[in-house]
Scaffold this active site. Structure first.
Site, short mmCIF file in Angstrom:
data_model
loop_
_atom_site.label_atom_id
_atom_site.label_comp_id
_atom_site.label_asym_id
_atom_site.label_seq_id
_atom_site.Cartn_x
_atom_site.Cartn_y
_atom_site.Cartn_z
CG HIS A 187 -32.72 -34.32 -54.29
ND1 HIS A 187 -33.04 -33.01 -54.02
CD2 HIS A 187 -32.33 -34.85 -53.10
CE1 HIS A 187 -32.86 -32.77 -52.72
NE2 HIS A 187 -32.42 -33.87 -52.16
CG HIS A 201 -27.46 -36.29 -41.57
ND1 HIS A 201 -27.15 -37.62 -41.60
CD2 HIS A 201 -26.68 -35.73 -40.61
CE1 HIS A 201 -26.21 -37.87 -40.69
NE2 HIS A 201 -25.91 -36.74 -40.07
CB SER A 220 -33.69 -36.42 -49.49
OG SER A 220 -33.42 -36.04 -48.16
CD GLU A 232 -32.70 -31.94 -39.64
OE1 GLU A 232 -32.26 -32.38 -40.71
OE2 GLU A 232 -32.06 -31.12 -38.94
N GLY A 253 -28.39 -38.63 -36.63
CA GLY A 253 -28.55 -39.52 -37.77
C GLY A 253 -27.56 -40.67 -37.80
CG ASP A 289 -27.48 -34.97 -47.93
OD1 ASP A 289 -26.36 -34.51 -48.21
OD2 ASP A 289 -28.55 -34.44 -48.27
C1 LIG Z 1 -27.51 -31.40 -46.30
S1 LIG Z 1 -28.84 -31.18 -45.20
C2 LIG Z 1 -29.96 -32.44 -45.66
C3 LIG Z 1 -30.62 -32.29 -46.98
C4 LIG Z 1 -31.60 -33.38 -47.31
N1 LIG Z 1 -31.03 -34.70 -47.08
C5 LIG Z 1 -32.02 -33.29 -48.75
O1 LIG Z 1 -31.36 -33.89 -49.62
O2 LIG Z 1 -33.04 -32.65 -49.04
C6 LIG Z 1 -28.21 -31.79 -43.69
C7 LIG Z 1 -29.21 -31.79 -42.54
O3 LIG Z 1 -28.64 -32.52 -41.46
C8 LIG Z 1 -29.08 -31.93 -40.24
N2 LIG Z 1 -28.15 -32.42 -39.19
C9 LIG Z 1 -26.97 -31.93 -38.79
N3 LIG Z 1 -26.37 -32.74 -37.93
C10 LIG Z 1 -27.20 -33.81 -37.77
C11 LIG Z 1 -27.14 -35.03 -37.03
N4 LIG Z 1 -26.07 -35.32 -36.28
N5 LIG Z 1 -28.16 -35.90 -37.13
C12 LIG Z 1 -29.24 -35.62 -37.90
N6 LIG Z 1 -29.36 -34.49 -38.63
C13 LIG Z 1 -28.35 -33.60 -38.58
C14 LIG Z 1 -29.06 -30.45 -40.52
O4 LIG Z 1 -29.92 -29.76 -39.64
C15 LIG Z 1 -29.54 -30.42 -41.98
O5 LIG Z 1 -30.93 -30.24 -42.03
#
Ligand SMILES: C[S@@+](CC[C@H](N)C(=O)[O-])C[C@H]1O[C@@H](n2cnc3c(N)ncnc32)[C@H](O)[C@@H]1O
Length: 280
Positions: free
Chosen positions: A18, A41, A99, A117, A143, A163
Site C-alpha cells: 500500500h 482483486h 487498496s 472482487e 479480476g 493482488d
Molecule cells: C489479497 S486480497 C486483496 C487485497 C486488496 N487488494 C488490498 O490490497 O487491500 C485478494 C482478494 O481477491 C478476491 N478474489 C479471489 N479470486 C478472485 C478473482 N478470480 N477475481 C476477483 N477477485 C478475486 C478475494 O476474495 C480477496 O478479497
C-alpha cells in the site's frame, strides 16, 4: 474461495504494497492528465482491526501497528501512515483502508477507478460503499478479465494492481499471462503485481518468466521479514512493477532499508530491488 483479506489487513505485506501503491498514484498525479486505476482483486474498502477476523490473527500488530504511532518515518511511509490516520481521527488505530479505499481517497475529478472482487459479500460491500461516487465502477467478476474488458483505456494512462489470493498452485502463471495481455493491449500500462515469498526457490521460474515476457520495463522489489529458510510461511513479499513511474526506485532505495528493519520479525529483515527487464 477461502481467502478473506479481513484476517490479514494491515499486515507487513499490506504496509509494503500500500505504501508503494500510494506513491505510484501520487507520482501519476504530478501531471494533470487523467488516469484510470484498475484493482482486479480488491477485497473490501475498510477493515476493522478490532473486529473478530483481524483480532484472531493479530497480523496487523507486526504491520501497520509497528509504525502507526511513530514520528520518525521516511517521507513515503509517513504519507501512507497519514492516509491510514485519516480513517482514525481520534488517533487510535482501528480502521484500515484496503487498496480500493486508499486510492479512492486520492482520486481527482479527472481520474477514474475500475474495481473487481469475486467474493459476493465483499463485492456487495464495495458496491454499496462507492455507490455515490460516479468515478468508481465496482464489478463482481473474475479480476483476470479486466485487461481484456477494459484496456486500452480512454485516459491513455492506466495503473493496474494485481493482488490475487494465491490459493491456486499455478496462480503465478496466470499472473504472467495476464500482465502480458495487459501490456499487449496497452503498452504503457503500469502494473503492480504483488506476490508472497515463502521459499524463494519456488519463485525462480516466475522470475524467469517475468524477465522473458517481452515487457518494456520490470522492476522487482522485495521485502523480507524473516530469512526464507526460517520456515514455510509468509517470510516476505514482492512487487513486480511493470513500467513504474520515475523516480519511484530512487525513493525506494532510501525507504526499503528502513522498512525492512522496522518490520523484521526475525533477524534484521531484508530487501532487494533490481530490474528484470528494461533498466532505464
Ligand atoms: C489479497 S486480497 C486483496 C487485497 C486488496 N487488494 C488490498 O490490497 O487491500 C485478494 C482478494 O481477491 C478476491 N478474489 C479471489 N479470486 C478472485 C478473482 N478470480 N477475481 C476477483 N477477485 C478475486 C478475494 O476474495 C480477496 O478479497
Amino acid at each position: 474461495m477461502n481467502y478473506r483479506h479481513s484476517y490479514h489487513a494491515g499486515n507487513h505485506p499490506d504496509v509494503f504494497k500500500h505504501s508503494v501503491l500510494q506513491r505510484m498514484i501520487q507520482l501519476l498525479q504530478r501531471k494533470e492528465a487523467p488516469f484510470c486505476y484498475l484493482d482486479s482483486h480488491a477485497g473490501t474498502a475498510l477493515y476493522d482491526l478490532q473486529g473478530e477476523a483481524a483480532s484472531k490473527t493479530g497480523e496487523y500488530v507486526d504491520g501497520i501497528g509497528r509504525l502507526f504511532d511513530r514520528t520518525d518515518l521516511p517521507e513515503l511511509i509517513g504519507d501512507y501512515r497519514d492516509a491510514v490516520a485519516r480513517h482514525n481521527p481520534d488517533g487510535v488505530l482501528r480502521l484500515y483502508p484496503g487498496s480500493p479505499q486508499l486510492v479512492a481517497d486520492l482520486l481527482r475529478e479527472q481520474d477514474r477507478m475500475i474495481v473487481s472482487e469475486l467474493h459476493p459479500d465483499d463485492a456487495a460491500t464495495l458496491k454499496a460503499h462507492f455507490a455515490d461516487n460516479d468515478s468508481i465502477a465496482v464489478h463482481q467478476r473474475d479480476g483476470y478479465e479486466l485487461p481484456k474488458a477494459f484496456l486500452p483505456v480512454a485516459e491513455k494512462r492506466a495503473l493496474w494492481l494485481l493482488d490475487p489470493p494465491f490459493e491456486q498452485i499455478d496462480e503465478l502463471d496466470y499472473c504472467v499471462e495476464a500482465v502480458q495481455l495487459a501490456v499487449q493491449r496497452m503498452r504503457q500500462t503500469i502494473v503492480a503485481l504483488w506476490y508472497p515469498i515463502k521459499d524463494e526457490r519456488l519463485l525462480r521460474g516466475f522470475y524467469r518468466s517475468m524477465a522473458e515476457a517481452g515487457l518494456p520495463k520490470v522492476l522487482r522489489v522485495e521485502l523480507g521479514v524473516r530469512p526464507t529458510d526460517t520456515r514455510m510461511g509468509l517470510n516476505g513479499s514482492g512487487l513486480m512493477l511493470v513500467n513504474p513511474p520515475w523516480p519511484l526506485w530512487e525513493e525506494l532505495e532510501e525507504t526499503l532499508p528502513w522498512l525492512a528493519s522496522t518490520l523484521a520479525q526475525s533477524g534484521e529483515g531484508s530487501w532487494r530491488m533490481d530490474w528484470l527487464a528494461g533498466q532505464p
